[in-house]
Design a protein around this motif. Structure first.
Motif, mmCIF file in Angstrom:
data_model
loop_
_atom_site.group_PDB
_atom_site.id
_atom_site.type_symbol
_atom_site.label_atom_id
_atom_site.label_comp_id
_atom_site.label_asym_id
_atom_site.label_seq_id
_atom_site.Cartn_x
_atom_site.Cartn_y
_atom_site.Cartn_z
ATOM 1 N N LEU A 65 -26.228 -13.234 14.331
ATOM 2 C CA LEU A 65 -27.033 -12.103 13.879
ATOM 3 C C LEU A 65 -27.160 -12.085 12.363
ATOM 4 C CD1 LEU A 65 -25.630 -9.355 16.258
ATOM 5 C CD2 LEU A 65 -27.904 -10.370 16.347
ATOM 6 N N VAL A 66 -26.134 -12.609 11.675
ATOM 7 C CA VAL A 66 -26.178 -12.648 10.215
ATOM 8 C C VAL A 66 -27.304 -13.548 9.739
ATOM 9 C CG1 VAL A 66 -24.895 -13.256 8.127
ATOM 10 C CG2 VAL A 66 -23.713 -12.168 10.051
ATOM 11 N N SER A 67 -27.436 -14.724 10.380
ATOM 12 C CA SER A 67 -28.505 -15.658 10.010
ATOM 13 C C SER A 67 -29.879 -15.037 10.240
ATOM 14 C CB SER A 67 -28.381 -16.957 10.822
ATOM 15 O OG SER A 67 -27.156 -17.594 10.551
ATOM 16 N N LEU A 68 -30.002 -14.300 11.336
ATOM 17 C CA LEU A 68 -31.274 -13.627 11.617
ATOM 18 C C LEU A 68 -31.550 -12.521 10.613
ATOM 19 C CD1 LEU A 68 -31.198 -13.296 15.517
ATOM 20 C CD2 LEU A 68 -32.522 -14.910 14.153
ATOM 21 N N ALA A 69 -30.492 -11.875 10.137
ATOM 22 C CA ALA A 69 -30.660 -10.733 9.237
ATOM 23 C C ALA A 69 -30.962 -11.141 7.803
ATOM 24 C CB ALA A 69 -29.406 -9.864 9.260
ATOM 25 N N GLU A 70 -30.591 -12.366 7.412
ATOM 26 C CA GLU A 70 -30.760 -12.775 6.017
ATOM 27 C C GLU A 70 -32.200 -12.644 5.527
ATOM 28 O OE1 GLU A 70 -29.042 -16.619 5.642
ATOM 29 O OE2 GLU A 70 -26.988 -15.849 5.473
ATOM 30 N N PRO A 71 -33.210 -13.141 6.272
ATOM 31 C CA PRO A 71 -34.589 -12.956 5.799
ATOM 32 C C PRO A 71 -34.979 -11.482 5.720
ATOM 33 C CG PRO A 71 -34.486 -14.642 7.513
ATOM 34 C CD PRO A 71 -33.158 -13.942 7.504
ATOM 35 N N VAL A 72 -34.439 -10.661 6.629
ATOM 36 C CA VAL A 72 -34.728 -9.227 6.604
ATOM 37 C C VAL A 72 -34.169 -8.605 5.334
ATOM 38 C CG1 VAL A 72 -34.377 -7.034 7.788
ATOM 39 C CG2 VAL A 72 -34.750 -9.114 9.114
ATOM 40 N N GLU A 73 -32.951 -8.993 4.949
ATOM 41 C CA GLU A 73 -32.355 -8.461 3.731
ATOM 42 C C GLU A 73 -33.155 -8.887 2.507
ATOM 43 O OE1 GLU A 73 -28.215 -9.265 3.366
ATOM 44 O OE2 GLU A 73 -27.658 -7.699 4.796
ATOM 45 N N ARG A 74 -33.649 -10.143 2.498
ATOM 46 C CA ARG A 74 -34.481 -10.582 1.381
ATOM 47 C C ARG A 74 -35.746 -9.730 1.299
ATOM 48 N NH1 ARG A 74 -32.890 -15.849 3.049
ATOM 49 N NH2 ARG A 74 -34.854 -16.147 4.167
ATOM 50 N N ASP A 75 -36.370 -9.479 2.441
ATOM 51 C CA ASP A 75 -37.573 -8.664 2.484
ATOM 52 C C ASP A 75 -37.262 -7.225 2.076
ATOM 53 O OD1 ASP A 75 -40.358 -8.332 3.048
ATOM 54 O OD2 ASP A 75 -39.806 -7.289 4.875
ATOM 55 N N LEU A 76 -36.124 -6.716 2.521
ATOM 56 C CA LEU A 76 -35.717 -5.355 2.167
ATOM 57 C C LEU A 76 -35.524 -5.241 0.662
ATOM 58 C CD1 LEU A 76 -34.781 -2.504 2.861
ATOM 59 C CD2 LEU A 76 -32.532 -3.437 3.423
ATOM 60 N N ARG A 77 -34.875 -6.223 0.056
ATOM 61 C CA ARG A 77 -34.676 -6.190 -1.399
ATOM 62 C C ARG A 77 -36.020 -6.228 -2.129
ATOM 63 N NH1 ARG A 77 -30.029 -9.602 -0.321
ATOM 64 N NH2 ARG A 77 -31.366 -11.431 -0.497
ATOM 65 N N ALA A 78 -36.946 -7.072 -1.641
ATOM 66 C CA ALA A 78 -38.252 -7.192 -2.294
ATOM 67 C C ALA A 78 -39.025 -5.881 -2.213
ATOM 68 C CB ALA A 78 -39.057 -8.330 -1.653
ATOM 69 N N LEU A 79 -38.977 -5.218 -1.058
ATOM 70 C CA LEU A 79 -39.686 -3.959 -0.894
ATOM 71 C C LEU A 79 -39.019 -2.827 -1.666
ATOM 72 C CD1 LEU A 79 -40.490 -4.125 2.928
ATOM 73 C CD2 LEU A 79 -42.139 -4.247 1.061
ATOM 74 N N ALA A 80 -37.702 -2.893 -1.763
ATOM 75 C CA ALA A 80 -36.959 -1.806 -2.405
ATOM 76 C C ALA A 80 -36.965 -1.890 -3.928
ATOM 77 C CB ALA A 80 -35.520 -1.799 -1.909
ATOM 78 N N ARG A 81 -37.105 -3.084 -4.478
ATOM 79 C CA ARG A 81 -36.975 -3.226 -5.935
ATOM 80 C C ARG A 81 -37.934 -2.312 -6.712
ATOM 81 N NH1 ARG A 81 -34.477 -6.086 -9.616
ATOM 82 N NH2 ARG A 81 -33.432 -7.396 -8.056
ATOM 83 N N PRO A 82 -39.255 -2.311 -6.427
ATOM 84 C CA PRO A 82 -40.118 -1.421 -7.213
ATOM 85 C C PRO A 82 -39.770 0.060 -7.050
ATOM 86 C CG PRO A 82 -41.330 -2.411 -5.385
ATOM 87 C CD PRO A 82 -40.030 -3.125 -5.489
ATOM 88 N N VAL A 83 -39.292 0.441 -5.874
ATOM 89 C CA VAL A 83 -38.880 1.830 -5.650
ATOM 90 C C VAL A 83 -37.678 2.157 -6.521
ATOM 91 C CG1 VAL A 83 -38.030 3.486 -3.947
ATOM 92 C CG2 VAL A 83 -39.774 1.818 -3.295
ATOM 93 N N LEU A 84 -36.687 1.248 -6.543
ATOM 94 C CA LEU A 84 -35.492 1.484 -7.351
ATOM 95 C C LEU A 84 -35.800 1.419 -8.848
ATOM 96 C CD1 LEU A 84 -34.002 1.313 -4.636
ATOM 97 C CD2 LEU A 84 -32.237 -0.048 -5.788
#
Length: 220
Positions: A65-84
């Motif tokens: 599940l960690v391997s599957l989640a890694e791309p999601v975390e990258r996408d989450l960071r990309a989407l969250a950066r401008p908000v933060l």
């Protein structure tokens, strides 16, 4: 819709909500399947390293599940950066995106420092701390239904929509965090700020809550 895939995903969701593990019978009852069908689904998920058995034969989430989640975390960071970044500029404070690591810990996934503040809090992403200490963890706990014995601060965060703590993660640092809303209610992600002074908790709480809502919109 594929019924088999649907049931397999329901099993994974059930396991994610019960990180201490479940028996095959409990999984069958939780998903509404015959035990034989649940057993076949678990064996398939095991083959893909998405679940595993402990020494007591209870079934737990696994490292696949960690391997599957890694791309999601990258996408989450990309989407969250401008908000933060916008939140950091607006508050002149260090902002953070925190995710729930497991039942007992949360992890800072992204940290953004303000560009024009004379003094600000500094810490690195990747740091973990207990879920029941610090505004980020309390905000995530508050997104779930009330539990017996929970801290009064969790109930207060549930009432007002954001959590405030003082010196619980970093000495002399105040945290204000709000859970990122989800359709299912319980959240695994929070947005927050870390400050040395808090002249208007309600105003900062509203600002953080608005940022969390903006991120939720970006994730839809």
């Amino acid at each position: 819709m594929s019924k088999t895939l649907h049931h397999g995903l329901l099993v994974l969701e059930l396991l994610s909500e019960n990180p201490k593990g479940l028996s095959t019978t409990e999984i069958a009852e939780g998903v509404g399947l015959h035990r034989t069908v649940a057993h076949r689904l678990v064996r398939t998920l095991e083959a893909h390293h998405l679940c595993r058995r402990d020494e007591f034969k209870r079934i737990l989430p696994a490292t696949g599940l960690v391997s599957l989640a890694e791309p999601v975390e990258r996408d989450l960071r990309a989407l969250a950066r401008p908000v933060l970044e916008h939140l950091a500029d607006a508050t002149r404070a260090t902002t953070h995106l925190v995710v729930r690591e497991d039942e007992s810990e949360v992890r800072a996934l992204l940290v953004v420092e303000p560009r024009e503040a004379k003094v600000h809090v500094s810490f690195r992403p990747g740091q973990t701390h207990p879920v029941d200490a610090g505004s980020a963890g309390l905000a995530l706990l508050a997104s779930a239904p009330p539990l017996d014995g929970e801290r009064p601060e969790v109930a207060e965060a549930r009432r007002q929509g954001y959590a405030v703590t003082d010196g619980e993660v970093i000495p002399a640092v105040i945290g204000v965090s709000a859970a990122v809303p989800t359709r299912r209610g319980r959240s695994t992600t929070s947005v927050g700020v870390s400050v040395f002074e808090l002249p208007d908790a309600a105003q900062l709480g509203r600002t953080v809550t608005e940022a969390a809502a903006e991120l939720a919109d970006r994730l839809r």
